[in-house]
Design an enzyme around this catalytic site. Structure first.
Site, PDB file in Angstrom:
ATOM      1  N   ARG A   1       0.883  -1.186   0.000  1.00 43.86           N
ATOM      2  CA  ARG A   1       0.000   0.000   0.000  1.00 43.86           C
ATOM      3  C   ARG A   1       0.905   1.217   0.000  1.00 43.86           C
ATOM      4  O   ARG A   1       1.677   1.422   0.951  1.00 43.86           O
ATOM      5  CB  ARG A   1      -0.913  -0.009   1.225  1.00 43.86           C
ATOM      6  CG  ARG A   1      -1.660   1.307   1.422  1.00 43.86           C
ATOM      7  CD  ARG A   1      -2.744   1.228   2.464  1.00 43.86           C
ATOM      8  NE  ARG A   1      -3.890   0.498   1.949  1.00 43.86           N
ATOM      9  CZ  ARG A   1      -5.104   0.518   2.496  1.00 43.86           C
ATOM     10  NH1 ARG A   1      -5.334   1.236   3.583  1.00 43.86           N
ATOM     11  NH2 ARG A   1      -6.102  -0.171   1.974  1.00 43.86           N
TER      12      ARG A   1
ATOM     13  N   GLN B   1      -9.774  -4.067  -3.567  1.00 39.29           N
ATOM     14  CA  GLN B   1     -11.104  -3.615  -3.173  1.00 39.29           C
ATOM     15  C   GLN B   1     -12.116  -3.930  -4.280  1.00 39.29           C
ATOM     16  O   GLN B   1     -13.224  -4.409  -4.009  1.00 39.29           O
ATOM     17  CB  GLN B   1     -11.085  -2.110  -2.890  1.00 39.29           C
ATOM     18  CG  GLN B   1     -12.418  -1.546  -2.455  1.00 39.29           C
ATOM     19  CD  GLN B   1     -12.838  -2.026  -1.079  1.00 39.29           C
ATOM     20  OE1 GLN B   1     -12.076  -1.943  -0.136  1.00 39.29           O
ATOM     21  NE2 GLN B   1     -14.054  -2.532  -0.955  1.00 39.29           N
TER      22      GLN B   1
HETATM   23  N1   CP Z   1     -11.287  -0.527   2.363  1.00 43.07           N
HETATM   24  C1   CP Z   1     -10.016  -0.500   2.824  1.00 43.07           C
HETATM   25  O1   CP Z   1      -9.031  -0.643   2.078  1.00 43.07           O
HETATM   26  O2   CP Z   1      -9.916  -0.340   4.173  1.00 43.07           O
HETATM   27  P1   CP Z   1      -8.569  -0.098   4.989  1.00 43.07           P
HETATM   28  O3   CP Z   1      -8.007   1.225   4.559  1.00 43.07           O
HETATM   29  O4   CP Z   1      -8.970  -0.123   6.438  1.00 43.07           O
HETATM   30  O5   CP Z   1      -7.605  -1.207   4.656  1.00 43.07           O
HETATM   31  N1  NVA Z   2     -10.202   6.612  -1.329  1.00 46.09           N
HETATM   32  C1  NVA Z   2      -9.869   6.143   0.006  1.00 46.09           C
HETATM   33  C2  NVA Z   2     -10.080   4.666   0.095  1.00 46.09           C
HETATM   34  C3  NVA Z   2      -9.803   4.053   1.438  1.00 46.09           C
HETATM   35  C4  NVA Z   2      -9.953   2.569   1.451  1.00 46.09           C
HETATM   36  C5  NVA Z   2      -8.440   6.514   0.330  1.00 46.09           C
HETATM   37  O1  NVA Z   2      -7.587   6.437  -0.567  1.00 46.09           O
HETATM   38  O2  NVA Z   2      -8.163   6.892   1.470  1.00 46.09           O
END
Ligand code: CP
Ligand code: NVA
Length: 301
Positions: A99, A129
């Site tokens: 991430r 997701q």
């Molecule tokens: N939806 C999602 O990616 O949640 P987190 O940011 O908690 O991992």
């Molecule tokens: N668009 C949001 C999604 C979180 C899962 C972000 O990038 O923070």
């Protein structure tokens, strides 16, 4: 093969992963321990609840060993060049899941590692997701010919949903404030991969996007890393709140979706988030099944 962009799977790969996700959800024991001993790195440059835990659980269910790494210890691109981090972790691990803020870092990692690189969210996409999202829509009605309305920021979650959805024949209606629509590049990718005549509508009118839709989806107005823009975005996105009045304009049996975390009272009201047809916690659960299916697919012989 990598899963940096949701389109990397191609239509057949995506269909296979979604079928597998449904299968492992129904019969969790069927694949337990089936990838014993493989090692998975899970790196986070931003906070996470669902991704971190669902990926760790999916990994251990398969008999794989997860190694969770945080930016404050790795210093991706700061303590060490992104390319070198990729080369080093590739010597220890069988799957690298990251991430990050910058999509280009995922590209650099993928270029410097033999192991599959998985995108756990970046500025451009959130492909894992999208797998769970489509699994959730498919539990409601067949993907081919379904219509999902995405209301909000045309960024990572919207992009992956739009590309993956149209690959599976699902129409996607996006309503965003002017200036926050998905980019032309992302729209072009989605249109190029669409099957079954799936179409994309982009509008600045939430009611037009939601009219008759089978699912209504929203995401936070300020993504991680945009916290200092939150007040300005709140003013701009206010007309895009998914509330009862908007949700009622969708199909009579429409479901509500959100990737979570939700900012209740902003992009969604409690009445919609907690509605009998809200599927937000099924979506969160499906993150685990979908990631397991993805791991099975990427590490198959
Ligand atoms: N939806 C999602 O990616 O949640 P987190 O940011 O908690 O991992
Ligand atoms: N668009 C949001 C999604 C979180 C899962 C972000 O990038 O923070």
């Amino acid at each position: 093969m990598d899963f940096v962009n949701v389109a990397d799977l191609g239509h057949d790969g995506l269909a296979e992963v979604l079928d597998l996700a449904a299968e492992v959800k129904t019969n969790r024991a069927s694949v337990a321990g089936s990838r014993k001993g493989l090692r998975v790195g899970l790196f986070f440059e931003k906070p996470s609840t669902r991704t971190r835990v669902s990926c760790e659980v999916a990994t251990t269910d398969l008999g794989m060993v997860p190694f969770v790494l945080k930016q404050d210890e790795v210093g991706l691109g700061k303590r060490e060049a992104v390319e070198d981090v990729g080369r080093v972790l590739d010597r220890y691990l069988d799957v690298l899941a990251f991430r990050v803020f910058d999509h280009q870092n995922l590209v650099a990692l993928a270029d410097n590692a033999e192991a599959p690189v998985i995108n756990l969210l970046c500025d451009l996409e959130h492909p894992c997701q999208a797998l769970a999202d489509l699994q959730t829509v498919a539990e409601h009605r067949p993907l081919a010919g379904a219509t999902v309305a995405f209301i909000g920021d045309g960024n990572n979650v919207c992009n992956s949903l739009m590309i993956a959805g149209t690959m599976m024949g699902t129409n996607i209606n996006v309503a965003s404030p002017a200036g926050n629509e998905p980019t032309e590049a992302m729209l072009a990718t989605a249109r190029a991969g669409a099957t079954g005549g799936a179409e994309i509508m982009v509008t600045n009118d939430p009611a037009a996007a939601v009219a008759g839709a089978d699912a209504v989806y929203t995401d936070v107005w300020a993504s991680m890393g945009q916290e200092d823009e939150a007040a300005a975005r709140k003013a701009k996105f206010e007309p895009f709140q998914v509330n009862s009045e908007l949700f009622e304009q969708a199909a009579d049996d429409a479901i509500f979706m959100h990737c979570l975390p939700a900012h209740r009272g902003d992009e969604v009201t409690d009445a919609v988030a907690d509605h009998a047809r809200s599927r937000i916690f099924d979506q969160a659960e499906n993150r685990m099944h979908a990631f397991k299916a993805l791991l099975l697919y990427l590490t198959r012989d």
